[in-house]
Enzyme design. Structure first.
Site, PDB file in Angstrom:
ATOM      1  N   TYR A 246      66.931 -18.302  60.994  1.00 39.06           N
ATOM      2  CA  TYR A 246      67.011 -18.167  59.545  1.00 39.06           C
ATOM      3  C   TYR A 246      66.634 -16.726  59.171  1.00 39.06           C
ATOM      4  O   TYR A 246      65.534 -16.275  59.489  1.00 39.06           O
ATOM      5  CB  TYR A 246      66.095 -19.169  58.847  1.00 39.06           C
ATOM      6  CG  TYR A 246      66.170 -19.038  57.352  1.00 39.06           C
ATOM      7  CD1 TYR A 246      67.307 -19.437  56.664  1.00 39.06           C
ATOM      8  CD2 TYR A 246      65.141 -18.467  56.638  1.00 39.06           C
ATOM      9  CE1 TYR A 246      67.405 -19.276  55.292  1.00 39.06           C
ATOM     10  CE2 TYR A 246      65.232 -18.302  55.259  1.00 39.06           C
ATOM     11  CZ  TYR A 246      66.366 -18.713  54.598  1.00 39.06           C
ATOM     12  OH  TYR A 246      66.472 -18.547  53.255  1.00 39.06           O
TER      13      TYR A 246
ATOM     14  N   ARG B  19      46.277 -26.018  40.856  1.00 36.76           N
ATOM     15  CA  ARG B  19      46.608 -25.091  41.946  1.00 36.76           C
ATOM     16  C   ARG B  19      45.950 -25.513  43.265  1.00 36.76           C
ATOM     17  O   ARG B  19      46.446 -25.233  44.347  1.00 36.76           O
ATOM     18  CB  ARG B  19      46.217 -23.654  41.560  1.00 36.76           C
ATOM     19  CG  ARG B  19      46.465 -22.627  42.651  1.00 36.76           C
ATOM     20  CD  ARG B  19      46.805 -21.224  42.123  1.00 36.76           C
ATOM     21  NE  ARG B  19      45.951 -20.761  41.062  1.00 36.76           N
ATOM     22  CZ  ARG B  19      44.694 -20.328  41.224  1.00 36.76           C
ATOM     23  NH1 ARG B  19      44.145 -20.317  42.414  1.00 36.76           N
ATOM     24  NH2 ARG B  19      44.000 -19.917  40.184  1.00 36.76           N
TER      25      ARG B  19
ATOM     26  N   LYS C  45      66.158 -28.649  51.665  1.00 36.41           N
ATOM     27  CA  LYS C  45      67.342 -29.095  52.407  1.00 36.41           C
ATOM     28  C   LYS C  45      67.315 -30.616  52.608  1.00 36.41           C
ATOM     29  O   LYS C  45      67.293 -31.333  51.641  1.00 36.41           O
ATOM     30  CB  LYS C  45      67.442 -28.313  53.715  1.00 36.41           C
ATOM     31  CG  LYS C  45      67.123 -26.808  53.579  1.00 36.41           C
ATOM     32  CD  LYS C  45      68.143 -26.034  52.776  1.00 36.41           C
ATOM     33  CE  LYS C  45      67.706 -24.616  52.418  1.00 36.41           C
ATOM     34  NZ  LYS C  45      67.275 -23.765  53.513  1.00 36.41           N
TER      35      LYS C  45
ATOM     36  N   ASP D 166      60.539 -24.571  63.167  1.00 36.03           N
ATOM     37  CA  ASP D 166      61.330 -24.747  61.947  1.00 36.03           C
ATOM     38  C   ASP D 166      62.371 -25.817  62.243  1.00 36.03           C
ATOM     39  O   ASP D 166      63.335 -25.588  62.968  1.00 36.03           O
ATOM     40  CB  ASP D 166      62.002 -23.417  61.560  1.00 36.03           C
ATOM     41  CG  ASP D 166      62.819 -23.529  60.269  1.00 36.03           C
ATOM     42  OD1 ASP D 166      63.156 -24.658  59.869  1.00 36.03           O
ATOM     43  OD2 ASP D 166      63.124 -22.476  59.676  1.00 36.03           O
TER      44      ASP D 166
HETATM   45  C1  LIG Z   1      66.498 -22.559  53.683  1.00 37.30           C
HETATM   46  C2  LIG Z   1      65.764 -22.308  54.936  1.00 37.30           C
HETATM   47  C3  LIG Z   1      64.525 -21.677  54.939  1.00 37.30           C
HETATM   48  C4  LIG Z   1      63.881 -21.131  53.680  1.00 37.30           C
HETATM   49  O1  LIG Z   1      63.525 -22.148  52.780  1.00 37.30           O
HETATM   50  P1  LIG Z   1      63.604 -21.991  51.154  1.00 37.30           P
HETATM   51  O2  LIG Z   1      63.249 -23.380  50.696  1.00 37.30           O
HETATM   52  O3  LIG Z   1      64.983 -21.561  50.791  1.00 37.30           O
HETATM   53  O4  LIG Z   1      62.588 -20.980  50.767  1.00 37.30           O
HETATM   54  C5  LIG Z   1      63.901 -21.516  56.171  1.00 37.30           C
HETATM   55  N1  LIG Z   1      64.455 -21.943  57.323  1.00 37.30           N
HETATM   56  C6  LIG Z   1      65.652 -22.548  57.350  1.00 37.30           C
HETATM   57  C7  LIG Z   1      66.233 -22.985  58.647  1.00 37.30           C
HETATM   58  C8  LIG Z   1      66.364 -22.751  56.162  1.00 37.30           C
HETATM   59  O5  LIG Z   1      67.558 -23.324  56.198  1.00 37.30           O
END
Ligand SMILES: *Cc1c(COP(=O)(O)O)cnc(C)c1O
Length: 381
Positions: free
Chosen positions: A104, A52, A202, A177
């Site tokens: 998001y 962890r 992603k 982000d």
């Molecule tokens: C998918 C996504 C998230 C969240 O991420 P997870 O891996 O699904 O928890 C945050 N910001 C953007 C722009 C995303 O596409």
């Protein structure tokens, strides 16, 4: 091998370190052990002794991502949302947070939850309005500015350099982000951001088979120490097997991203002005309001994410998704296979996203197959 001199493509292809020194393995081993032994002096053999807190597979993946982003340290989490909520835990009680009004939805919902509980104050600004970010900032009170660029799912573009100057002028930090189109190709830290975030689910992984999130910092400060501590306490590091899969996906990030970008640009140009399409939202189009900024701060193309505003309304947009035969009607983005999603269905009636918006995550298929698929689905409406 000095990684300073190497270009990002080379760092990615070798997952930073290349050949395993102990065995000569070209692909690194996966350390699944949940616990690590101590030596004859009862000192831990490794810098951490419990999974962890950290493990070699996690560290190698983090170091590769930190090198790609030009940051000093990266922390991987069990999901993007785990990373976001952990960073938000470091906002002092009652402090002010600023974020765009369309972004998001999971991040926006979590911020609104914190606001509702009275833990933070929150200002959502309209990134399309000049000066809206500056007006939202409160000197000495704003702690964190969270932006996303290009913005999901309208793909509006925010100028990272300008945002970081404005943020720093009021004593706050800027987190970006960069999940959506930029992958590791925008490098917000070089443009002045303090922290960059990716949902590594992603583009970084790119194969729709891992859930992961990552934060990368420009400098290792007290806040970063807190983020690391919180990840351990909450118990949210990415497990070793997932780190390994992510590292495998990461090796091809540039090749995938460039192909996604090239396909998306061709599709955007093809459907701009199409009789069944009201508008194509894609920062690579000269007609897009954020095109000039995007051209300045993105490299390797404009990414694989776009949205179509379908002529008609909610039903037509939803129907389009069901009529596609190659593009898969599914959520998520950044994978090698193209996906389509009707965001209003997913986000619900309170969402500010237009009813007729279909979000496309363009993959690496042959672009003619994708264009033909969209053509036949639009013709069926
Ligand atoms: C998918 C996504 C998230 C969240 O991420 P997870 O891996 O699904 O928890 C945050 N910001 C953007 C722009 C995303 O596409």
């Amino acid at each position: 091998m000095s990684n300073e001199a190497l270009r990002p493509e080379t760092i990615a292809a070798h997952a930073l370190r290349g050949v395993d020194e102990a065995t000569g393995a070209v692909v690194p081993p996966i350390y699944l052990s949940s616990t690590y032994a101590r030596d004859e002096n009862y000192k831990p053999l490794l810098k951490e002794n419990y999974v962890r807190n950290g493990n070699p597979t996690l560290w190698q993946t983090e170091e590769a991502i930190a090198a790609l982003e030009g940051g000093t340290s990266a922390l991987l989490f069990a999901s993007g949302m785990a990373a976001i909520t952990t960073l938000l835990e470091t906002v002092p009680a009652g402090a002010h947070v600023v974020a765009p009004d369309v972004m998001y939805y999971g991040t926006r919902d979590w911020m609104k939850r914190l606001e509702g509980l009275g833990r933070i104050t929150l200002t959502l600004f309209d990134p399309r309005k000049d000066g809206a970010l500056d007006a939202a900032l409160q000197k000495g009170k704003t702690d964190l500015v969270w932006i996303e660029t290009p913005l999901n799912p309208t793909w509006d573009v925010i100028d990272i350099e300008a945002a970081s100057k404005a943020t720093h002028a009021v004593g706050a930090i800027l987190a970006v982000d960069a999940t959506a189109t930029a992958a590791v190709t925008t490098r917000p830290l070089k443009l002045g951001a303090d922290v960059v975030f990716h949902s590594a689910t992603k583009y970084l992984n790119g194969h729709s088979d891992v859930l992961a999130g990552v934060l990368v910092t420009r400098e290792e400060n007290q806040r970063w120490t807190d983020v690391r501590m919180l990840r351990t306490k909450i118990g949210a590091p990415l497990p070793p097997l997932d780190c390994f899969l992510l590292m495998r996906g990461l090796r091809t990030v540039f090749v995938r991203y460039r192909q996604c970008s090239a396909n998306a640009l061709a599709i955007a140009k093809h459907f701009e002005g199409h009789p069944k399409v009201e508008r194509v939202l894609y920062p690579g189009l000269a007609s897009h309001a954020g095109h000039a900024i995007a051209a300045r701060q993105m490299r390797d193309g404009f990414g694989g994410m776009m949205s179509l505003l379908v002529r008609g309304g909610f039903d037509d947009a939803q129907k389009l998704c069901t009529r596609l035969k190659v593009i898969v009607p599914a959520t998520s983005l950044g994978g090698v296979e193209s996906l389509a999603e009707h965001r209003k269905t997913v986000e619900g009636p309170t969402s500010p996203v237009p009813d007729n918006l279909v979000r496309l995550s363009i993959g690496i298929e042959h672009v003619d197959d994708l264009i033909a698929d969209l053509e036949q689905a639009l013709a069926s409406l």
